[in-house]
Design a protein around this motif. Structure first.
Motif, PDB file in Angstrom:
ATOM      1  N   ASP A  13      52.692   5.309  69.674  1.00  0.00           N
ATOM      2  CA  ASP A  13      51.352   5.522  70.210  1.00  0.00           C
ATOM      3  C   ASP A  13      51.165   6.939  70.734  1.00  0.00           C
ATOM      4  O   ASP A  13      50.038   7.426  70.830  1.00  0.00           O
ATOM      5  N   ALA A  14      52.281   7.631  71.080  1.00  0.00           N
ATOM      6  CA  ALA A  14      52.166   8.995  71.583  1.00  0.00           C
ATOM      7  C   ALA A  14      53.542   9.646  71.604  1.00  0.00           C
ATOM      8  O   ALA A  14      54.572   8.977  71.595  1.00  0.00           O
ATOM      9  N   GLU A  43      44.604  10.595  64.304  1.00  0.00           N
ATOM     10  CA  GLU A  43      44.354   9.295  63.665  1.00  0.00           C
ATOM     11  C   GLU A  43      44.835   9.255  62.222  1.00  0.00           C
ATOM     12  O   GLU A  43      45.385   8.249  61.763  1.00  0.00           O
ATOM     13  N   GLU A  44      44.661  10.343  61.498  1.00  0.00           N
ATOM     14  CA  GLU A  44      45.100  10.361  60.099  1.00  0.00           C
ATOM     15  C   GLU A  44      46.618  10.253  59.996  1.00  0.00           C
ATOM     16  O   GLU A  44      47.148   9.490  59.177  1.00  0.00           O
ATOM     17  N   ARG A  47      47.718   6.750  60.883  1.00  0.00           N
ATOM     18  CA  ARG A  47      47.416   5.835  59.781  1.00  0.00           C
ATOM     19  C   ARG A  47      48.449   5.981  58.659  1.00  0.00           C
ATOM     20  O   ARG A  47      48.927   4.997  58.092  1.00  0.00           O
ATOM     21  N   THR A  48      48.792   7.232  58.339  1.00  0.00           N
ATOM     22  CA  THR A  48      49.770   7.483  57.279  1.00  0.00           C
ATOM     23  C   THR A  48      51.141   6.939  57.670  1.00  0.00           C
ATOM     24  O   THR A  48      51.841   6.328  56.855  1.00  0.00           O
ATOM     25  N   LEU A  49      51.527   7.156  58.930  1.00  0.00           N
ATOM     26  CA  LEU A  49      52.804   6.646  59.422  1.00  0.00           C
ATOM     27  C   LEU A  49      52.834   5.129  59.366  1.00  0.00           C
ATOM     28  O   LEU A  49      53.807   4.533  58.882  1.00  0.00           O
ATOM     29  N   THR A  50      51.775   4.498  59.826  1.00  0.00           N
ATOM     30  CA  THR A  50      51.699   3.033  59.801  1.00  0.00           C
ATOM     31  C   THR A  50      51.843   2.516  58.375  1.00  0.00           C
ATOM     32  O   THR A  50      52.552   1.532  58.118  1.00  0.00           O
ATOM     33  N   GLY A  51      51.185   3.180  57.438  1.00  0.00           N
ATOM     34  CA  GLY A  51      51.216   2.733  56.045  1.00  0.00           C
ATOM     35  C   GLY A  51      52.546   2.955  55.355  1.00  0.00           C
ATOM     36  O   GLY A  51      52.794   2.370  54.295  1.00  0.00           O
TER      37      GLY A  51
END
Length: 384
Positions: A13-14, A43-44, A47-51
């Protein structure tokens, strides 16, 4: 020596950047906290890390891009910490990086991968950087985790009774005075996954335990979750989001029909409390000193206290170590030990064959001038 510790946990998260003035005094390592700053991933990038995280598939091209962009994000956090906390006088950066995979198979850890190329940090700050802490312990037969256990042992040494240090991040881990340390299972990982899943991505986590507070524990689901074989494995052991992720939760929910989001989150919160409490009781603890983002969940903390009657549950803040910054400070300590040629692991905690000097060093702008190695690792950590 002014050291900046950089940490981003399994919740990603940070990036936390904590600065400390560290000095050796006899057999003690004295830590003067200088404060912490946090930088969220944009945010981008998030999102990329999550994916890209398991169980999703990814590519080497994506791994390369993430390694670079995470390294740049860590560099920005280090520059800010040096400017705001150290007045531009930091001397060393210790970067944990972002864990993206922990290769566990057959009860043994075979490898680990943390992204966040340290060259970007060294270039941006001009300072030497200690990074890639975990692989050396794994090469020595250890789990590579929990590495903060050594800092907990030094910090709590001499405290009466049997104090147990607890970290509630994405994954929960414990450290006991005899050196026993292990991941108990999920802390916030499944709670966060449920919050995101049920809200369609609108919620990143259960803020203030609001969902759990409105729900009721679903006992059949809890019993199914508690049957996870990981909980019965002996210590030392380690786990991560490779196991405890949204797909894991969806599999566990199969056959229960439609359950309210609040009841699922309440059940997952109780799962964390139960698995932590069971481990605490097995260690014969007389007090629990907790840190990590999970302590901000009042429902989780109430459940945990209720399962540990007669055992004090307090936060590390009460002992002078800011709970939000504890892991970042811990890696500042580990970086300091590496810089002085001192081992940063406790074999009893990770299961390694021997203690090891951790990490790799990326030189700063002025080249590499290491101090003379310390003769002995300090026996305790003292908060100034």
């Amino acid at each position: 020596m002014r050291v900046i510790g950089l940490m981003s946990g399994t919740s990603y998260d940070a990036i936390d950047a904590a600065a400390a003035d560290l000095s050796l005094a006899g057999d003690s390592l004295v830590l003067e906290p200088l404060g912490m700053v946090s930088e969220g991933y944009d945010e981008e990038l998030r999102r990329t890390l999550t994916g890209a995280l398991p169980p999703a598939a990814t590519s080497l091209a994506e791994v390369c891009r993430l390694d670079t962009r995470i390294g740049q994000a860590f560099a920005a956090a280090a520059v800010r910490a040096d400017r705001e906390l150290c007045g531009g006088e930091a001397e060393l950066v210790a970067s944990h990086g972002q864990t993206v995979f922990h290769w566990t198979e057959g009860g043994k850890v075979h490898g680990t991968l943390q992204l966040g190329q340290p060259a970007w940090i060294a270039e941006a700050t001009g300072l030497p950087v200690v990074a890639d802490f975990r692989p050396r312990d794994i090469a020595a037969g250890g789990q590579g985790a929990p590495l903060v256990s050594l800092v907990d042992l030094l910090w709590l040494r001499g405290r009466p009774g049997t104090p147990v240090a607890l970290n509630l991040g994405g994954i929960a881990n414990l450290t006991a005075p005899d050196g026993t340390a292990f991941d108990t299972g999920p802390a916030c990982a499944l709670i966060d996954a449920a919050a995101r899943g049920f809200s369609g991505g609108r919620l990143a986590y259960d803020a203030d335990g609001a969902l759990a507070g409105r729900g009721r524990v679903h006992e059949p689901l809890l019993e199914r979750l508690l049957a996870e074989p990981y909980y019965a494995l002996p210590a030392p052991k380690t786990t991560g989001k490779e196991l405890f992720h949204l797909g894991y939760l969806q599999d566990a929910l199969a056959g229960f029909g439609t359950l309210r989001a609040e009841d699922v989150v309440a059940t997952l919160t109780m799962l964390t409390a139960r698995t932590v409490a069971d481990a605490v009781l097995a260690l014969g603890a007389t007090e629990v000193i907790a840190s990590g983002g999970g302590i901000r969940n009042p429902v989780l903390m109430r459940m945990l206290a209720g399962l540990l009657p007669g055992i004090a549950v307090r936060t590390s803040d009460e002992l002078g170590l800011a709970s939000d910054a504890k892991e970042a400070y811990a890696f500042a300590v580990l970086g300091f030990l590496t810089w002085h040629g001192l081992a940063g692991t406790e074999p009893a905690s990770t299961g390694a064959r021997h203690a090891s000097v951790l990490g790799s060093i990326t030189p700063g702008r002025g080249g590499l001038r290491l101090p003379a190695p310390g003769s002995r690792r300090p026996a305790r950590l003292v908060m100034a």
